[in-house]
Design a protein around this motif. Structure first.
Motif, PDB file in Angstrom:
ATOM      1  N   SER A 199      25.112   9.188  21.315  1.00 52.72           N
ATOM      2  CA  SER A 199      23.731   9.320  20.837  1.00 52.72           C
ATOM      3  C   SER A 199      23.321  10.776  20.669  1.00 52.72           C
ATOM      4  O   SER A 199      22.330  11.071  20.008  1.00 52.72           O
ATOM      5  N   ALA A 217      17.565   9.146  20.282  1.00 49.62           N
ATOM      6  CA  ALA A 217      18.792   9.226  21.082  1.00 49.62           C
ATOM      7  C   ALA A 217      18.584   8.586  22.453  1.00 49.62           C
ATOM      8  O   ALA A 217      19.481   7.911  22.979  1.00 49.62           O
ATOM      9  N   ARG A 220      18.746   4.813  22.292  1.00 49.93           N
ATOM     10  CA  ARG A 220      20.053   4.323  21.860  1.00 49.93           C
ATOM     11  C   ARG A 220      21.150   4.615  22.890  1.00 49.93           C
ATOM     12  O   ARG A 220      22.281   4.162  22.734  1.00 49.93           O
ATOM     13  N   THR A 221      20.815   5.370  23.921  1.00 48.42           N
ATOM     14  CA  THR A 221      21.825   5.776  24.897  1.00 48.42           C
ATOM     15  C   THR A 221      22.336   4.593  25.702  1.00 48.42           C
ATOM     16  O   THR A 221      21.552   3.801  26.230  1.00 48.42           O
TER      17      THR A 221
END
Length: 366
Positions: A199, A217, A220-221
């Motif tokens: 990410s 990010a 989405r990590t």
């Protein structure tokens, strides 16, 4: 007397000029408002879910409560590819799925996150082009959006939950980042370091104010924190939602027309809705219904799941907990406390691991 007439004449001229100026401002203001309305309306993309699904759906609630399916698309088209990397070809799946249930008097809401790799029975659907899409058993939940678009995602969710999805809102990677930037970013905290090369997120422990790309990010990590599972990632998404609500409530956008316009323009360019929400008036109406719900009035849980039989990389609903959850929302009751208490841990809020203690050195022999 003549002087008095001259004074009256000057006053009348001044009043006429002032009246004309005021009228001009009103006309210009109305024109600007009209332009803004047309511009924002033109931004909104919508899908006629009702026309595609017909009447074979769960009945809508009659007590004032309602449900919204919120999907995050993982499309890599356009700006999305630059932000997210990877390739989904010409298709996209629902990277994030949340069912928002708003209670009867609109004073509280519950959000239920559905893990994208939950195995479900996907019903027969019709895609955006009118082509029939065959249903499937043991299909990943997020494949419904890929197979048949928004209407199929709604139909699959209604079959899974037994709840009518009164509205639908979709946002992609680039849209999410734009919205976060428009409201001024989001503040998150972590007790552990997060380093995720996939990410691009790199955060030391502490509190951080993130911009749109960093916030994307963060939500989405997976592999940079915790056990790398989707359940941990969902906990980060819950944390982000609360942060965004906090941020949006503190920027005073309704007292700042420029800020209000910027956020409205960004928001309407970034989402796809069902046709009933596909206008500025409808979206404003929804915002008005939700205006009393802040972070403290929002409950967030993940659908109870267990590892799927025969497939350690997939999950299925945990019973009877899942049925109890959907039954509570259908009856407009709070999520059962047993389900709330059993929620996964937020990996960003885990207790830091103590550094290993070096063994004491033996005293030197003399």
């Amino acid at each position: 007397m003549a002087e008095h007439k001259r004074v009256l004449t000057r006053r009348r001229k001044i009043l006429r000029v002032a009246a004309c100026a005021f009228a001009a401002l009103v006309v210009l203001g109305a024109g600007a408002a009209g332009y803004a309305y047309v511009k924002l309306n033109g931004n909104i993309k919508s899908v006629d879910i009702n026309a595609r699904l017909g009447d074979a759906r769960p009945p809508a609630a009659t007590d004032g409560s309602f449900n919204v399916l919120v999907l995050g698309s993982d499309s890599r088209n356009g700006e999305n590819g630059d932000l997210a990397g990877g390739d989904t070809g010409d298709t996209a799946r629902s990277d994030t799925a949340m069912v928002l249930h708003v209670n009867q008097d609109h004073s509280h809401a519950e959000v239920v996150s559905i893990p994208r790799d939950t195995l479900v029975t996907r019903p027969d659907c019709t895609d955006a082009a009118g082509k029939a899409v065959a249903g499937a058993k043991r299909a990943m939940y997020n494949s419904a959006f890929e197979a048949g678009g928004a209407a199929c995602a709604v139909k699959t969710t209604e079959q899974l939950t037994g709840l009518r999805m009164d509205h639908y809102v979709q946002i992609d990677f680039a849209g999410f980042a734009r919205v976060v930037d428009a409201i001024g970013g989001a503040t998150v905290s972590t007790t552990v370091a997060i380093h995720d090369k996939d990410s691009g997120l790199d955060l030391p422990p502490g509190e951080h104010h993130l911009d749109g790309q960093q916030s994307l990010a963060f939500v989405r990590t997976r592999h940079g924190v915790g056990d790398g599972s989707d359940l941990g990632r969902i906990e980060l998404q819950k944390q982000m939602v609360k942060s965004l609500l906090q941020q949006a409530g503190g920027i005073g956008m309704f007292s700042n027309p420029v800020k209000l316009w910027s956020i409205g323009d960004t928001m309407t360019r970034s989402i796809t809705t069902d046709s009933a929400l596909g206008s500025v008036n409808a979206l404003v109406g929804l915002v008005q219904e939700l205006k009393g719900i802040g972070p403290d009035q929002l409950g967030m849980v993940t659908l109870p799941v267990v590892t799927a039989p025969g497939d350690p990389n997939r999950v299925v609903e945990q019973q009877p907990q899942a049925d109890q959850l959907w039954a509570a929302l259908k009856a407009d009751r709070p999520v059962p406390q047993a389900i709330v208490s059993a929620q996964p841990e937020n990996p960003a809020q885990a207790a830091p691991t103590a550094a290993p203690t070096a063994p004491a050195k033996a005293p030197a022999r003399r």
